[in-house]
Design a protein around this motif. Structure first.
Motif, PDB file in Angstrom:
ATOM      1  N   UNK A  30       0.865  -1.179   0.000  1.00 62.21           N
ATOM      2  CA  UNK A  30       0.000   0.000   0.000  1.00 62.21           C
ATOM      3  C   UNK A  30       0.897   1.224   0.000  1.00 62.21           C
ATOM      4  N   UNK A  31       0.576   2.177  -0.874  1.00 59.99           N
ATOM      5  CA  UNK A  31       1.290   3.450  -0.917  1.00 59.99           C
ATOM      6  C   UNK A  31       0.276   4.579  -0.838  1.00 59.99           C
ATOM      7  N   UNK A  32       0.552   5.554   0.016  1.00 56.85           N
ATOM      8  CA  UNK A  32      -0.256   6.763   0.103  1.00 56.85           C
ATOM      9  C   UNK A  32       0.457   7.863  -0.653  1.00 56.85           C
ATOM     10  N   UNK A  56      12.843  10.603   6.225  1.00 52.20           N
ATOM     11  CA  UNK A  56      11.752  10.082   5.402  1.00 52.20           C
ATOM     12  C   UNK A  56      10.866   9.051   6.098  1.00 52.20           C
ATOM     13  N   UNK A  57      11.152   8.702   7.337  1.00 55.57           N
ATOM     14  CA  UNK A  57      10.340   7.710   8.047  1.00 55.57           C
ATOM     15  C   UNK A  57       9.334   8.411   8.952  1.00 55.57           C
ATOM     16  N   UNK A  58       8.106   7.960   8.884  1.00 55.70           N
ATOM     17  CA  UNK A  58       7.069   8.577   9.701  1.00 55.70           C
ATOM     18  C   UNK A  58       5.993   7.547  10.047  1.00 55.70           C
ATOM     19  N   UNK A  59       5.126   7.938  10.938  1.00 54.84           N
ATOM     20  CA  UNK A  59       3.983   7.102  11.275  1.00 54.84           C
ATOM     21  C   UNK A  59       2.735   7.759  10.695  1.00 54.84           C
ATOM     22  N   UNK A  67       3.984   2.025   2.740  1.00 58.23           N
ATOM     23  CA  UNK A  67       3.683   1.468   4.057  1.00 58.23           C
ATOM     24  C   UNK A  67       4.685   0.370   4.397  1.00 58.23           C
ATOM     25  N   UNK A  68       5.261   0.463   5.591  1.00 55.79           N
ATOM     26  CA  UNK A  68       6.209  -0.530   6.090  1.00 55.79           C
ATOM     27  C   UNK A  68       5.534  -1.467   7.096  1.00 55.79           C
ATOM     28  N   UNK A  69       4.727  -0.918   7.981  1.00 57.17           N
ATOM     29  CA  UNK A  69       3.971  -1.675   8.975  1.00 57.17           C
ATOM     30  C   UNK A  69       2.554  -1.130   8.985  1.00 57.17           C
ATOM     31  N   UNK A  88      -3.494   2.324  11.186  1.00 60.68           N
ATOM     32  CA  UNK A  88      -2.281   3.060  11.526  1.00 60.68           C
ATOM     33  C   UNK A  88      -1.048   2.236  11.170  1.00 60.68           C
ATOM     34  N   UNK A  89       0.082   2.897  11.161  1.00 58.48           N
ATOM     35  CA  UNK A  89       1.302   2.174  10.843  1.00 58.48           C
ATOM     36  C   UNK A  89       2.467   3.108  10.635  1.00 58.48           C
ATOM     37  N   UNK A  90       3.464   2.598   9.926  1.00 63.25           N
ATOM     38  CA  UNK A  90       4.652   3.376   9.604  1.00 63.25           C
ATOM     39  C   UNK A  90       4.877   3.338   8.097  1.00 63.25           C
ATOM     40  N   UNK A  91       5.608   4.330   7.608  1.00 70.05           N
ATOM     41  CA  UNK A  91       5.885   4.381   6.175  1.00 70.05           C
ATOM     42  C   UNK A  91       7.184   5.127   5.908  1.00 70.05           C
TER      43      UNK A  91
END
Length: 163
Positions: free
Chosen positions: A50-52, A70-73, A147-149, A99-102
Motif C-alpha cells: 500500500x502506498x499513500x 523520510x520515516x514517519x507514522x 507502508x512498512x507496517x 495506523x502504521x509506519x511508512x
C-alpha cells in the motif's frame, strides 16, 4: 495489539477502511516532540503493498521534516458513534482505524505528474476529469508514502457489520 477481538488483518477489509477515510495524519520526527499533521491523500494497492500519496507546498514544516527524515507514522480513522450501554453501565466509541509506519519518497518529473493525474486526481469523481492548472505541478511537492507496517482495528456497532 491489546484488543485482538477488534483487530482487522484481512488486507481487503483494511483497504475498505482506508477508502472510507479522507484524512491521514502523519506523525513526523521533530526533536523532542512529534509533529502531527492532517493531510488529504490518495492511495494505491499493488499486491500486498500500500502506498499513500500526498501533495503540498515545497516549503514549510511538513516538507522540511520529511526531507530530513523520510520515516514517519500515520493514522486514519472513522468515528461511527458514541455508544452508551445502559445494561453494562459502559460507554464506548464505535470506530474504524488504520495506523502504521511508512517511508516517504519525493517524486519528480514524470513520476510526479503521473501520481497527480493517475492517483491523486483520480481518487474522487469530482476531480477525476477536472482541468487543473498544470503549471502548478512544477511548484508542488508530491510524496509517495510506502507502508512498512500496518494495523487496523474496528469497534463495531452492536449487532451490526464490523466494516
Amino acid at each position: 495489539m491489546r484488543r485482538k477481538d477488534r483487530e482487522v488483518t484481512d488486507l481487503k477489509r483494511i483497504v475498505e477502511i482506508i477508502d472510507e477515510c479522507e484524512i491521514i495524519r502523519l506523525g513526523l520526527a521533530d526533536g523532542n516532540f512529534p509533529y502531527i499533521v492532517p493531510v488529504n491523500f490518495a492511495y494505491t494497492v499493488n499486491g500486498e503493498e500500500i502506498c499513500f500519496y500526498i501533495h503540498g507546498a515545497m516549503a514549510g514544516r511538513k516538507y522540511e521534516l520529511l526531507k530530513a527524515n523520510p520515516y514517519c507514522s500515520f493514522e486514519m480513522d472513522i468515528p461511527i458513534e458514541m455508544d452508551c450501554i445502559k445494561e453494562a453501565k459502559d460507554v464506548t466509541m464505535r470506530y474504524k482505524s488504520v495506523m502504521g509506519t511508512c517511508r516517504a519518497e519525493f517524486l519528480d518529473g514524470e513520476a510526479r505528474q503521473k501520481a497527480i493525474d493517475e492517483v491523486i486526481m483520480a481518487r474522487h469523481e469530482e476531480t477525476r476529469h477536472f482541468e487543473y492548472n498544470k503549471a502548478a505541478v512544477n511548484v508542488t511537492a508530491v510524496v509517495k508514502l510506502t507502508v512498512l507496517e500496518l494495523s487496523a482495528k474496528v469497534n463495531p456497532v452492536r449487532g451490526g457489520a464490523d466494516v
